[in-house]
Motif scaffolding. Structure first.
Motif, short mmCIF file in Angstrom:
data_model
loop_
_atom_site.label_atom_id
_atom_site.label_comp_id
_atom_site.label_asym_id
_atom_site.label_seq_id
_atom_site.Cartn_x
_atom_site.Cartn_y
_atom_site.Cartn_z
N GLY A 162 0.90 -1.33 0.04
CA GLY A 162 -0.02 0.12 -0.26
C GLY A 162 0.99 1.37 0.16
O GLY A 162 0.20 2.42 0.06
N TYR A 163 2.19 1.11 -0.08
CA TYR A 163 3.08 2.32 0.17
C TYR A 163 2.77 3.07 -1.23
O TYR A 163 2.51 2.72 -2.45
CB TYR A 163 4.44 2.17 0.23
CG TYR A 163 4.66 1.43 1.82
CD1 TYR A 163 5.11 2.40 2.62
CD2 TYR A 163 4.54 0.19 2.19
CE1 TYR A 163 5.01 2.04 4.12
CE2 TYR A 163 4.70 -0.23 3.32
CZ TYR A 163 4.78 0.61 4.32
OH TYR A 163 5.04 0.13 5.68
N ILE A 181 9.88 -1.52 14.38
CA ILE A 181 8.45 -1.09 13.73
C ILE A 181 7.68 -0.30 14.64
O ILE A 181 7.64 -0.51 15.85
CB ILE A 181 7.66 -2.69 13.43
CG1 ILE A 181 8.27 -3.48 12.55
CG2 ILE A 181 6.31 -2.33 13.08
CD1 ILE A 181 7.83 -4.89 12.65
N PRO A 182 6.93 0.81 14.08
CA PRO A 182 6.15 1.65 14.71
C PRO A 182 5.18 0.86 15.43
O PRO A 182 4.72 0.02 15.31
CB PRO A 182 5.58 2.44 13.68
CG PRO A 182 6.44 2.63 12.59
CD PRO A 182 7.12 1.21 12.78
N ALA A 222 6.87 -4.38 6.66
CA ALA A 222 6.37 -3.34 5.90
C ALA A 222 4.74 -3.31 6.05
O ALA A 222 4.18 -2.27 6.25
CB ALA A 222 6.82 -3.81 4.43
N LYS A 223 4.11 -4.58 6.16
CA LYS A 223 2.55 -4.57 6.35
C LYS A 223 2.39 -4.00 7.93
O LYS A 223 1.43 -3.08 7.95
CB LYS A 223 2.16 -5.93 6.28
CG LYS A 223 0.62 -6.25 6.67
CD LYS A 223 0.58 -7.58 6.55
CE LYS A 223 -1.07 -8.00 6.61
NZ LYS A 223 -1.44 -7.48 8.08
N GLU A 224 3.09 -4.22 8.64
CA GLU A 224 2.74 -3.59 10.26
C GLU A 224 2.90 -2.29 10.45
O GLU A 224 2.32 -1.70 10.86
CB GLU A 224 3.40 -4.66 11.27
CG GLU A 224 3.10 -5.99 11.18
CD GLU A 224 4.07 -6.95 12.21
OE1 GLU A 224 4.78 -6.29 13.13
OE2 GLU A 224 3.85 -8.03 12.24
N GLU A 227 0.13 -0.59 8.59
CA GLU A 227 -0.93 -0.41 9.48
C GLU A 227 -1.01 0.42 10.87
O GLU A 227 -1.84 1.18 11.01
CB GLU A 227 -1.28 -1.78 9.87
CG GLU A 227 -1.79 -2.78 8.83
CD GLU A 227 -1.74 -4.22 9.06
OE1 GLU A 227 -1.45 -4.53 10.25
OE2 GLU A 227 -2.38 -4.97 8.35
N ALA A 228 0.42 0.62 11.11
CA ALA A 228 0.47 1.46 12.25
C ALA A 228 0.58 3.04 11.91
O ALA A 228 -0.13 3.80 12.82
CB ALA A 228 1.72 1.20 12.95
N LEU A 229 0.79 3.33 10.80
CA LEU A 229 0.99 4.88 10.55
C LEU A 229 -0.05 5.20 9.65
O LEU A 229 -0.05 6.57 9.12
CB LEU A 229 2.58 5.00 10.11
CG LEU A 229 3.69 4.78 10.89
CD1 LEU A 229 5.17 5.23 10.34
CD2 LEU A 229 3.56 5.41 12.25
N SER A 230 -0.51 4.53 8.58
CA SER A 230 -1.59 4.86 7.71
C SER A 230 -2.53 5.97 8.18
O SER A 230 -3.14 6.66 7.37
CB SER A 230 -2.17 3.71 7.03
OG SER A 230 -3.01 2.83 7.63
#
Length: 282
Positions: free
Chosen positions: A27-28, A232-233, A271-273, A276-279
């Motif tokens: 999704g980036y 990871i955030p 990348a996925k996590e 999800e954390a920052l989107s």
């Protein structure tokens, strides 16, 4: 509005085109290209590899947020951790320093052909026999040569400060920018580095206004004065709500790139996590 990107330096078990495609799956909007082995180590990076990168970018629609030229691990057969940034643009040996300057120019070439806005460069350390004052003179000379090459190609150069390097904090990078006096020199602002140095992140972002060429994001355990290990955030203690509020305050509209090279065993999960954390902040 800030857009999220992800660095290929987490995907070192994959080719650069494959890393680009995998990052797009999460999704980036952007991707940072690692200018080092095993991706784009410039003495060995050929026309076919460049074409494959351009094809992957065209296929995925990703923009390039930055070309990361901080390291050159490919210079060594077995890179020693103590020389992670060497040869650097402050190395005392003239031949080795010029090698690094030319290496950075090749990163600028890749940025130009991929429409990346900037490359990032770390200053390296003033190693024994190279006092900080002398290393700073080398830094000035190197940057002017690099900027002479970057400016006609429309590429900015962002200094990425880091604790224990010659330029290690916001005060020092702003002093350098003022001293060099060229608009094409700015800051690749690594939020985790600022936190580890002990800076207030909101203040750092506000002070960097108008100079940010790109952003690196990662979480840090312990927050300010925490341990320099990229997480990871939401796995560390940084307040990303405050970080993104500060970017809104200064109307920063560039990319913020997740730099999670610490997860080579599970880059897709990282990348996925991270997304999800920052989107929700963008």
């Amino acid at each position: 509005m800030v857009q999220l990107a992800f660095s290929t330096n987490a995907f070192t078990r994959y080719s650069l085109p494959e890393a680009i495609r995998r990052i797009a799956d999460h999704g980036y909007a952007g991707v940072e290209l690692l200018g080092d082995t095993p991706h784009a180590y410039f003495p060995e990076f050929d026309d076919d590899e460049r074409t494959a990168v351009l094809d992957a970018l065209d296929e995925t629609g990703l923009e390039v947020s930055n070309v990361n030229a901080n390291t050159a691990m490919g210079y060594y057969d077995d890179a020693p951790p103590s020389s992670f940034f060497d040869p650097s643009i402050v190395t005392a040996n003239d031949g080795e320093r010029e090698w690094r300057v030319e290496y950075t120019k090749r990163a600028i070439d890749l940025a130009e052909v991929t429409d990346a806005p900037a490359v990032c460069v770390a200053t390296g350390r003033p190693l024994p026999g190279n006092p900080p004052d002398r290393a700073y003179d080398y830094l000035r000379d190197s940057l002017h040569e690099i900027l002479d090459y970057a400016e006609p190609r429309g590429v900015e150069v962002g200094i990425e400060f880091e604790p224990e390097l010659l330029v290690e904090c916001t005060d020092e990078v702003l002093e350098l920018i003022d001293d060099i006096g060229r608009d094409s020199l700015g800051i690749n602002l690594d939020i985790g580095h600022a936190a580890v140095y002990g800076e207030d992140l909101t203040e750092t972002i506000h002070r960097s206004e108008g100079h940010i060429t790109g952003v690196h994001l990662e979480d840090i355990e312990g927050g300010r004065r925490g341990k320099h290990y990229h997480l990871i955030p939401e796995e560390g203690d940084l307040d990303f709500g405050a970080v993104f509020d500060a970017f809104d305050d200064i109307a920063y509209e560039g990319f913020a790139t997740l730099e999670l090279y610490t997860y080579p065993d599970k880059p897709d999960e990282a990348a996925k996590e991270a997304y999800e954390a920052l989107s929700g902040h963008v």
